[in-house]
Motif scaffolding. Sequence first.
Motif, PDB file in Angstrom:
ATOM      1  N   LEU A 211       0.827  -1.196   0.000  1.00 47.00           N
ATOM      2  CA  LEU A 211       0.000   0.000   0.000  1.00 47.00           C
ATOM      3  C   LEU A 211       0.868   1.255   0.000  1.00 47.00           C
ATOM      4  CD1 LEU A 211      -2.777  -1.003   2.577  1.00 47.00           C
ATOM      5  CD2 LEU A 211      -2.926  -1.000   0.075  1.00 47.00           C
ATOM      6  N   ALA A 212       1.966   1.235   0.753  1.00 50.36           N
ATOM      7  CA  ALA A 212       2.867   2.383   0.782  1.00 50.36           C
ATOM      8  C   ALA A 212       3.513   2.606  -0.574  1.00 50.36           C
ATOM      9  CB  ALA A 212       3.924   2.183   1.861  1.00 50.36           C
ATOM     10  N   VAL A 213       3.909   1.517  -1.233  1.00 47.54           N
ATOM     11  CA  VAL A 213       4.497   1.618  -2.574  1.00 47.54           C
ATOM     12  C   VAL A 213       3.497   2.237  -3.541  1.00 47.54           C
ATOM     13  CG1 VAL A 213       5.201   0.249  -4.575  1.00 47.54           C
ATOM     14  CG2 VAL A 213       6.176  -0.235  -2.335  1.00 47.54           C
ATOM     15  N   ALA A 214       2.255   1.757  -3.506  1.00 52.27           N
ATOM     16  CA  ALA A 214       1.232   2.260  -4.422  1.00 52.27           C
ATOM     17  C   ALA A 214       1.006   3.753  -4.213  1.00 52.27           C
ATOM     18  CB  ALA A 214      -0.066   1.487  -4.222  1.00 52.27           C
ATOM     19  N   ARG A 215       0.886   4.162  -2.970  1.00 53.47           N
ATOM     20  CA  ARG A 215       0.640   5.577  -2.698  1.00 53.47           C
ATOM     21  C   ARG A 215       1.836   6.438  -3.054  1.00 53.47           C
ATOM     22  NH1 ARG A 215      -2.305   3.411   2.605  1.00 53.47           N
ATOM     23  NH2 ARG A 215      -4.467   3.485   1.859  1.00 53.47           N
ATOM     24  N   ALA A 216       3.040   5.921  -2.845  1.00 56.39           N
ATOM     25  CA  ALA A 216       4.235   6.678  -3.224  1.00 56.39           C
ATOM     26  C   ALA A 216       4.300   6.894  -4.731  1.00 56.39           C
ATOM     27  CB  ALA A 216       5.491   5.958  -2.743  1.00 56.39           C
ATOM     28  N   ALA A 217       3.732   5.966  -5.490  1.00 53.29           N
ATOM     29  CA  ALA A 217       3.705   6.095  -6.946  1.00 53.29           C
ATOM     30  C   ALA A 217       2.507   6.912  -7.425  1.00 53.29           C
ATOM     31  CB  ALA A 217       3.664   4.704  -7.589  1.00 53.29           C
ATOM     32  N   GLY A 218       1.719   7.447  -6.489  1.00 52.51           N
ATOM     33  CA  GLY A 218       0.560   8.247  -6.868  1.00 52.51           C
ATOM     34  C   GLY A 218      -0.633   7.427  -7.283  1.00 52.51           C
ATOM     35  N   LEU A 219      -0.654   6.145  -6.922  1.00 48.65           N
ATOM     36  CA  LEU A 219      -1.775   5.277  -7.270  1.00 48.65           C
ATOM     37  C   LEU A 219      -2.843   5.303  -6.175  1.00 48.65           C
ATOM     38  CD1 LEU A 219       0.254   2.221  -8.619  1.00 48.65           C
ATOM     39  CD2 LEU A 219      -0.632   4.189  -9.891  1.00 48.65           C
ATOM     40  N   ARG A 220      -4.021   4.842  -6.518  1.00 49.32           N
ATOM     41  CA  ARG A 220      -5.157   4.860  -5.592  1.00 49.32           C
ATOM     42  C   ARG A 220      -5.584   3.428  -5.283  1.00 49.32           C
ATOM     43  NH1 ARG A 220     -10.584   5.206  -6.960  1.00 49.32           N
ATOM     44  NH2 ARG A 220     -10.016   5.793  -9.092  1.00 49.32           N
ATOM     45  N   PRO A 221      -5.153   2.876  -4.136  1.00 52.52           N
ATOM     46  CA  PRO A 221      -5.547   1.503  -3.798  1.00 52.52           C
ATOM     47  C   PRO A 221      -7.049   1.396  -3.566  1.00 52.52           C
ATOM     48  CG  PRO A 221      -3.662   2.220  -2.480  1.00 52.52           C
ATOM     49  CD  PRO A 221      -4.219   3.438  -3.153  1.00 52.52           C
ATOM     50  N   VAL A 222      -7.663   0.363  -4.156  1.00 55.78           N
ATOM     51  CA  VAL A 222      -9.090   0.108  -4.014  1.00 55.78           C
ATOM     52  C   VAL A 222      -9.246  -1.291  -3.416  1.00 55.78           C
ATOM     53  CG1 VAL A 222     -11.296  -0.165  -5.201  1.00 55.78           C
ATOM     54  CG2 VAL A 222      -9.651   1.568  -5.988  1.00 55.78           C
ATOM     55  N   PRO A 223      -9.891  -1.421  -2.255  1.00 55.53           N
ATOM     56  CA  PRO A 223      -9.961  -2.731  -1.599  1.00 55.53           C
ATOM     57  C   PRO A 223     -10.973  -3.674  -2.245  1.00 55.53           C
ATOM     58  CG  PRO A 223     -11.200  -1.110  -0.340  1.00 55.53           C
ATOM     59  CD  PRO A 223     -10.540  -0.352  -1.468  1.00 55.53           C
ATOM     60  N   VAL A 224     -10.602  -4.957  -2.318  1.00 62.02           N
ATOM     61  CA  VAL A 224     -11.511  -6.017  -2.743  1.00 62.02           C
ATOM     62  C   VAL A 224     -11.551  -7.045  -1.608  1.00 62.02           C
ATOM     63  CG1 VAL A 224     -12.048  -7.757  -4.470  1.00 62.02           C
ATOM     64  CG2 VAL A 224     -10.829  -5.672  -5.140  1.00 62.02           C
ATOM     65  N   PRO A 225     -12.696  -7.226  -0.956  1.00 64.30           N
ATOM     66  CA  PRO A 225     -12.760  -8.117   0.198  1.00 64.30           C
ATOM     67  C   PRO A 225     -12.336  -9.551  -0.130  1.00 64.30           C
ATOM     68  CG  PRO A 225     -14.698  -6.722   0.121  1.00 64.30           C
ATOM     69  CD  PRO A 225     -13.961  -6.508  -1.175  1.00 64.30           C
ATOM     70  N   ALA A 226     -11.701 -10.180   0.865  1.00 61.98           N
ATOM     71  CA  ALA A 226     -11.261 -11.571   0.752  1.00 61.98           C
ATOM     72  C   ALA A 226     -11.775 -12.333   1.961  1.00 61.98           C
ATOM     73  CB  ALA A 226      -9.743 -11.650   0.672  1.00 61.98           C
ATOM     74  N   ASP A 227     -11.858 -13.655   1.832  1.00 61.68           N
ATOM     75  CA  ASP A 227     -12.229 -14.501   2.960  1.00 61.68           C
ATOM     76  C   ASP A 227     -11.149 -15.566   3.140  1.00 61.68           C
ATOM     77  OD1 ASP A 227     -12.719 -16.400   0.963  1.00 61.68           O
ATOM     78  OD2 ASP A 227     -14.879 -15.985   0.921  1.00 61.68           O
ATOM     79  N   ARG A 228     -11.442 -16.617   3.859  1.00 60.22           N
ATOM     80  CA  ARG A 228     -10.419 -17.631   4.153  1.00 60.22           C
ATOM     81  C   ARG A 228      -9.976 -18.388   2.907  1.00 60.22           C
ATOM     82  NH1 ARG A 228     -12.333 -21.486   8.493  1.00 60.22           N
ATOM     83  NH2 ARG A 228     -10.440 -22.581   7.868  1.00 60.22           N
ATOM     84  N   ASP A 229     -10.722 -18.263   1.784  1.00 60.07           N
ATOM     85  CA  ASP A 229     -10.338 -18.884   0.518  1.00 60.07           C
ATOM     86  C   ASP A 229      -9.737 -17.884  -0.460  1.00 60.07           C
ATOM     87  OD1 ASP A 229     -11.118 -21.502   1.193  1.00 60.07           O
ATOM     88  OD2 ASP A 229     -13.209 -21.023   0.762  1.00 60.07           O
TER      89      ASP A 229
END
Length: 478
Positions: A211-229
Amino acid sequence: MQERSSVAELAQVLKQELNRYSPGEKLPSSRALVERHRVSPVTVSRALARLAAEGLVVTRPGAGAFRARPRAATPPAGDTSWQEVSLSADSAGDAVPRSVDASGVLVTLAAPPTGVIEFNGGYLHPSLQPERALAAALARAGRRPGAWGRPPVDGLPELRDWFAREIGGTVGAADVLVTAGGQAAITTALRALAPPGAPVLVESPTYPGMLAVARAAGLRPVPVPADRDGVRPELLAAAFRATGARVFVAQPLFQNPTGAVLAGERRHEVVRIAREAGAFVVEDDFARSLAHEDAPPLPAPLAADDPDGVVVHVRSLTKATSPSLRVGALAARGPVLERLRAIQVVDSFFVPGPLQEAALELVGSPAWSRHLRAVSAALRARRDTMTTALALHLPALALPHIPSGGHHLWLRLPDTTDEPALLAAALRAGVAVAPGRPYFCAEPPAGHVRLGFAGVAGPAEIAEGVRRLRAAHDEVTA
């Protein structure tokens, strides 16, 4: 932990004894210090190095250590307040601010104070690292003809071939670039695949360093939920449609922090969804060498069955060896490989030859397979010790998944437990844990903590650390 504590304690004792000597006067020999304080020569050497770094001692090879002469008066501090205006103005036109919060990374890199049990670490304890094999490999590597010359920018051919065999499938040496560890590989991949301001899809929760790398590159992280699989394919497809993203970053094997393994029926689905969206999957395969002794057969990397070049694969030797063996690899197919290569060359030219040679020596030696077996057994034993202790002393902390690989557990806090308050109380009780908040790029659904079991001395320290965490939990919930 014990060696680190001994070094700190000896350095403090030597600092107190410095007043016995005049500036420029020679201190007792290393042998005398070993005998006087009943410590190892390595401890003496490291303690003196600490004092030298503080400017209190000067060491001269072959002559010994001397009390440093007083420094000249410290010049007055400058006024750097102008930088706040300059840096803010420079990023005013950015679609996404490039200021970076590295706290989630630093919490796993910084050594805790002496006496604090390290549940926040992200690397193997020195007792689990192949220190003797690494030292031997580095010594042999340094004597190889041409080892200190300029290596190929893509990496040593033999090392690229080894990484390609590890990935498997139809991946060949020509598809591989040697990098300065996994973090550098992720940085190169994100810079190559997405322009500043673009969205990048990430698992939620996920690795704070990415996440830090993405933000340092000016990117916008968008979360996609995950479960135990692993990541949920239907939500991944929806996220691609909603954002127009062209990159998805995933850890399909022993995901950090949840420990999840991407289920078999989801693996091809994830690659198919990305391919239909015209997007890349960055596969961070950081934990393949950290499978526990009781782990089932591991699935092949996504990159091993990817003829269309959807997957950009990241692999590293660091997690299974030493924080200082920063050797990893990027694997990709098609035109993107040239872009990855160009960015890496501009950033760092190449990975130092002696380090590549040492890595090649290590993985090619009989000690390598023995080391992996020993780590696999040790991680299982430590995981079991921690899960047992948690069930006994902290049943209020939910452990939804017990991983069969990796070096940590991911626990959900009760809704009534304040995460920052628990972390502060834990540190006062003598145990450092990783906060859950930095693993989310949006609002977290609940408080969490990540407890590492690989960076401590052994089962006894794990049991004591959980006992201290129980005391902290009792304090904040009283």
